[in-house]
Scaffold this motif. Structure first.
Motif, PDB file in Angstrom:
ATOM      1  N   ALA A  47       0.838  -1.203   0.000  1.00 48.11           N
ATOM      2  CA  ALA A  47       0.000   0.000   0.000  1.00 48.11           C
ATOM      3  C   ALA A  47       0.875   1.256   0.000  1.00 48.11           C
ATOM      4  CB  ALA A  47      -0.937  -0.010   1.207  1.00 48.11           C
ATOM      5  N   MET A  48       1.917   1.244   0.809  1.00 46.92           N
ATOM      6  CA  MET A  48       2.811   2.399   0.863  1.00 46.92           C
ATOM      7  C   MET A  48       3.534   2.606  -0.469  1.00 46.92           C
ATOM      8  SD  MET A  48       2.417   3.870   3.776  1.00 46.92           S
ATOM      9  CE  MET A  48       3.862   4.909   3.983  1.00 46.92           C
ATOM     10  N   LEU A  49       3.916   1.530  -1.139  1.00 43.34           N
ATOM     11  CA  LEU A  49       4.555   1.657  -2.451  1.00 43.34           C
ATOM     12  C   LEU A  49       3.646   2.410  -3.423  1.00 43.34           C
ATOM     13  CD1 LEU A  49       6.221  -1.815  -3.178  1.00 43.34           C
ATOM     14  CD2 LEU A  49       7.360   0.372  -2.797  1.00 43.34           C
ATOM     15  N   VAL A  50       2.376   2.040  -3.432  1.00 40.08           N
ATOM     16  CA  VAL A  50       1.425   2.705  -4.324  1.00 40.08           C
ATOM     17  C   VAL A  50       1.303   4.173  -3.935  1.00 40.08           C
ATOM     18  CG1 VAL A  50      -0.974   2.786  -5.098  1.00 40.08           C
ATOM     19  CG2 VAL A  50       0.163   0.584  -4.832  1.00 40.08           C
ATOM     20  N   LEU A  51       1.201   4.456  -2.634  1.00 44.73           N
ATOM     21  CA  LEU A  51       1.047   5.837  -2.185  1.00 44.73           C
ATOM     22  C   LEU A  51       2.310   6.668  -2.426  1.00 44.73           C
ATOM     23  CD1 LEU A  51      -1.016   5.181   1.034  1.00 44.73           C
ATOM     24  CD2 LEU A  51      -1.784   6.343  -1.033  1.00 44.73           C
ATOM     25  N   TRP A  52       3.475   6.062  -2.361  1.00 47.16           N
ATOM     26  CA  TRP A  52       4.710   6.782  -2.679  1.00 47.16           C
ATOM     27  C   TRP A  52       4.703   7.215  -4.144  1.00 47.16           C
ATOM     28  CZ3 TRP A  52       7.721   2.508   0.236  1.00 47.16           C
ATOM     29  CH2 TRP A  52       7.801   2.833   1.609  1.00 47.16           C
ATOM     30  N   GLN A  53       4.049   6.436  -4.987  1.00 47.92           N
ATOM     31  CA  GLN A  53       3.972   6.757  -6.414  1.00 47.92           C
ATOM     32  C   GLN A  53       2.810   7.701  -6.719  1.00 47.92           C
ATOM     33  OE1 GLN A  53       3.664   3.025  -8.466  1.00 47.92           O
ATOM     34  NE2 GLN A  53       5.651   2.312  -7.758  1.00 47.92           N
ATOM     35  N   GLU A  54       1.706   7.575  -5.975  1.00 47.32           N
ATOM     36  CA  GLU A  54       0.473   8.310  -6.286  1.00 47.32           C
ATOM     37  C   GLU A  54      -0.174   8.830  -5.008  1.00 47.32           C
ATOM     38  OE1 GLU A  54      -2.096   6.298  -9.280  1.00 47.32           O
ATOM     39  OE2 GLU A  54      -0.729   4.620  -8.942  1.00 47.32           O
ATOM     40  N   ASP A  55       0.442   9.767  -4.343  1.00 48.76           N
ATOM     41  CA  ASP A  55      -0.115  10.328  -3.113  1.00 48.76           C
ATOM     42  C   ASP A  55      -1.439  11.026  -3.416  1.00 48.76           C
ATOM     43  OD1 ASP A  55      -0.123  10.897  -0.381  1.00 48.76           O
ATOM     44  OD2 ASP A  55       0.943  12.780  -0.645  1.00 48.76           O
ATOM     45  N   GLY A  56      -2.410  10.869  -2.523  1.00 52.86           N
ATOM     46  CA  GLY A  56      -3.695  11.533  -2.682  1.00 52.86           C
ATOM     47  C   GLY A  56      -4.725  10.722  -3.447  1.00 52.86           C
ATOM     48  N   ILE A  57      -4.443   9.464  -3.705  1.00 50.95           N
ATOM     49  CA  ILE A  57      -5.409   8.628  -4.427  1.00 50.95           C
ATOM     50  C   ILE A  57      -6.540   8.207  -3.488  1.00 50.95           C
ATOM     51  CG2 ILE A  57      -3.715   7.774  -6.088  1.00 50.95           C
ATOM     52  CD1 ILE A  57      -3.640   5.144  -4.507  1.00 50.95           C
ATOM     53  N   THR A  58      -7.584   7.673  -4.060  1.00 53.49           N
ATOM     54  CA  THR A  58      -8.720   7.211  -3.269  1.00 53.49           C
ATOM     55  C   THR A  58      -8.497   5.769  -2.821  1.00 53.49           C
ATOM     56  OG1 THR A  58      -9.934   6.328  -5.156  1.00 53.49           O
ATOM     57  CG2 THR A  58     -10.266   8.666  -4.633  1.00 53.49           C
ATOM     58  N   VAL A  59      -9.280   5.365  -1.827  1.00 56.39           N
ATOM     59  CA  VAL A  59      -9.232   3.978  -1.375  1.00 56.39           C
ATOM     60  C   VAL A  59      -9.600   3.047  -2.530  1.00 56.39           C
ATOM     61  CG1 VAL A  59     -10.265   2.274   0.186  1.00 56.39           C
ATOM     62  CG2 VAL A  59      -9.687   4.551   1.043  1.00 56.39           C
ATOM     63  N   GLY A  60     -10.565   3.452  -3.341  1.00 56.93           N
ATOM     64  CA  GLY A  60     -10.970   2.641  -4.497  1.00 56.93           C
ATOM     65  C   GLY A  60      -9.835   2.433  -5.486  1.00 56.93           C
ATOM     66  N   THR A  61      -9.077   3.480  -5.738  1.00 50.64           N
ATOM     67  CA  THR A  61      -7.940   3.374  -6.655  1.00 50.64           C
ATOM     68  C   THR A  61      -6.865   2.469  -6.073  1.00 50.64           C
ATOM     69  OG1 THR A  61      -8.384   5.578  -7.548  1.00 50.64           O
ATOM     70  CG2 THR A  61      -6.166   4.686  -7.893  1.00 50.64           C
ATOM     71  N   LEU A  62      -6.582   2.633  -4.786  1.00 54.87           N
ATOM     72  CA  LEU A  62      -5.605   1.765  -4.127  1.00 54.87           C
ATOM     73  C   LEU A  62      -6.056   0.315  -4.198  1.00 54.87           C
ATOM     74  CD1 LEU A  62      -3.021   1.410  -2.444  1.00 54.87           C
ATOM     75  CD2 LEU A  62      -4.416   1.818  -0.405  1.00 54.87           C
ATOM     76  N   SER A  63      -7.334   0.100  -3.964  1.00 56.28           N
ATOM     77  CA  SER A  63      -7.898  -1.239  -4.022  1.00 56.28           C
ATOM     78  C   SER A  63      -7.686  -1.873  -5.401  1.00 56.28           C
ATOM     79  CB  SER A  63      -9.391  -1.168  -3.694  1.00 56.28           C
ATOM     80  OG  SER A  63     -10.021  -2.382  -3.948  1.00 56.28           O
ATOM     81  N   LYS A  64      -7.938  -1.099  -6.441  1.00 57.16           N
ATOM     82  CA  LYS A  64      -7.737  -1.611  -7.802  1.00 57.16           C
ATOM     83  C   LYS A  64      -6.274  -1.919  -8.068  1.00 57.16           C
ATOM     84  CE  LYS A  64     -11.747   0.663  -9.737  1.00 57.16           C
ATOM     85  NZ  LYS A  64     -12.232   1.852 -10.445  1.00 57.16           N
ATOM     86  N   ARG A  65      -5.381  -1.040  -7.619  1.00 54.03           N
ATOM     87  CA  ARG A  65      -3.938  -1.256  -7.839  1.00 54.03           C
ATOM     88  C   ARG A  65      -3.447  -2.510  -7.123  1.00 54.03           C
ATOM     89  NH1 ARG A  65      -0.170   0.105 -10.464  1.00 54.03           N
ATOM     90  NH2 ARG A  65       1.127   1.206  -9.027  1.00 54.03           N
ATOM     91  N   LEU A  66      -4.016  -2.802  -5.936  1.00 50.68           N
ATOM     92  CA  LEU A  66      -3.571  -3.959  -5.154  1.00 50.68           C
ATOM     93  C   LEU A  66      -4.407  -5.206  -5.424  1.00 50.68           C
ATOM     94  CD1 LEU A  66      -2.815  -2.247  -1.723  1.00 50.68           C
ATOM     95  CD2 LEU A  66      -1.195  -2.894  -3.518  1.00 50.68           C
ATOM     96  N   LEU A  67      -5.368  -5.086  -6.323  1.00 53.76           N
ATOM     97  CA  LEU A  67      -6.243  -6.211  -6.692  1.00 53.76           C
ATOM     98  C   LEU A  67      -6.953  -6.785  -5.465  1.00 53.76           C
ATOM     99  CD1 LEU A  67      -3.795  -8.020  -9.153  1.00 53.76           C
ATOM    100  CD2 LEU A  67      -5.566  -6.343  -9.736  1.00 53.76           C
ATOM    101  N   THR A  68      -7.523  -5.902  -4.653  1.00 50.49           N
ATOM    102  CA  THR A  68      -8.196  -6.337  -3.432  1.00 50.49           C
ATOM    103  C   THR A  68      -9.510  -5.583  -3.259  1.00 50.49           C
ATOM    104  OG1 THR A  68      -7.871  -6.759  -1.082  1.00 50.49           O
ATOM    105  CG2 THR A  68      -7.022  -4.690  -1.910  1.00 50.49           C
ATOM    106  N   ASP A  69     -10.306  -6.032  -2.336  1.00 54.52           N
ATOM    107  CA  ASP A  69     -11.583  -5.399  -2.020  1.00 54.52           C
ATOM    108  C   ASP A  69     -11.344  -4.163  -1.153  1.00 54.52           C
ATOM    109  OD1 ASP A  69     -13.999  -5.616   0.308  1.00 54.52           O
ATOM    110  OD2 ASP A  69     -14.607  -5.630  -1.792  1.00 54.52           O
ATOM    111  N   PRO A  70     -12.019  -3.040  -1.431  1.00 53.85           N
ATOM    112  CA  PRO A  70     -11.807  -1.834  -0.624  1.00 53.85           C
ATOM    113  C   PRO A  70     -12.077  -2.053   0.872  1.00 53.85           C
ATOM    114  CG  PRO A  70     -13.144  -1.313  -2.551  1.00 53.85           C
ATOM    115  CD  PRO A  70     -12.962  -2.796  -2.522  1.00 53.85           C
ATOM    116  N   GLY A  71     -13.068  -2.857   1.199  1.00 56.09           N
ATOM    117  CA  GLY A  71     -13.386  -3.125   2.604  1.00 56.09           C
ATOM    118  C   GLY A  71     -12.263  -3.823   3.346  1.00 56.09           C
TER     119      GLY A  71
END
Length: 104
Positions: A47-71
């Motif tokens: 999760a931190m790797l994604v945020l280091w690349q794309e700070d300010g993204i939504t939980v939904g976007t992070l979920s898609k990047r990590l191939l996981t459910d937002p919940g």
């Protein structure tokens, strides 16, 4: 040429899914001592790797990047927030959307 034995093809060592699974487990073991120094678990690190690349993204976007459910990310994000590594904020445009920002 004889036909392949279907029983042999079903053996664990012939399963691609097991090769991928066991490789993933081994990679997590390799990372564990390195991440322990940072106080992160492997999923938190991803999760931190994604945020280091794309700070300010939504939980939904992070979920898609990590191939996981937002919940399933909520407990992980709460832990990162309690460690003061990120801040979760409701979007000004849509309060249903949570945005993620790294701290210093």
């Amino acid at each position: 040429m004889p036909a392949p034995d279907p029983c042999t093809e079903l053996e664990l060592d012939h399963q691609l899914c097991f090769a991928l699974y066991s490789t993933s487990l081994m990679m997590t073991k390799v990372y564990k001592p390195l991440l322990k120094e940072l106080g992160l678990t492997y999923p938190q690190y991803l999760a931190m790797l994604v945020l280091w690349q794309e700070d300010g993204i939504t939980v939904g976007t992070l979920s898609k990047r990590l191939l996981t459910d937002p919940g399933s990310l909520t407990p992980l994000l709460k832990r990162l927030e309690s460690e003061q590594l990120l801040i979760r904020k409701r979007s000004h445009q849509d309060e249903r959307v949570v945005e993620l920002f790294l701290t210093q």
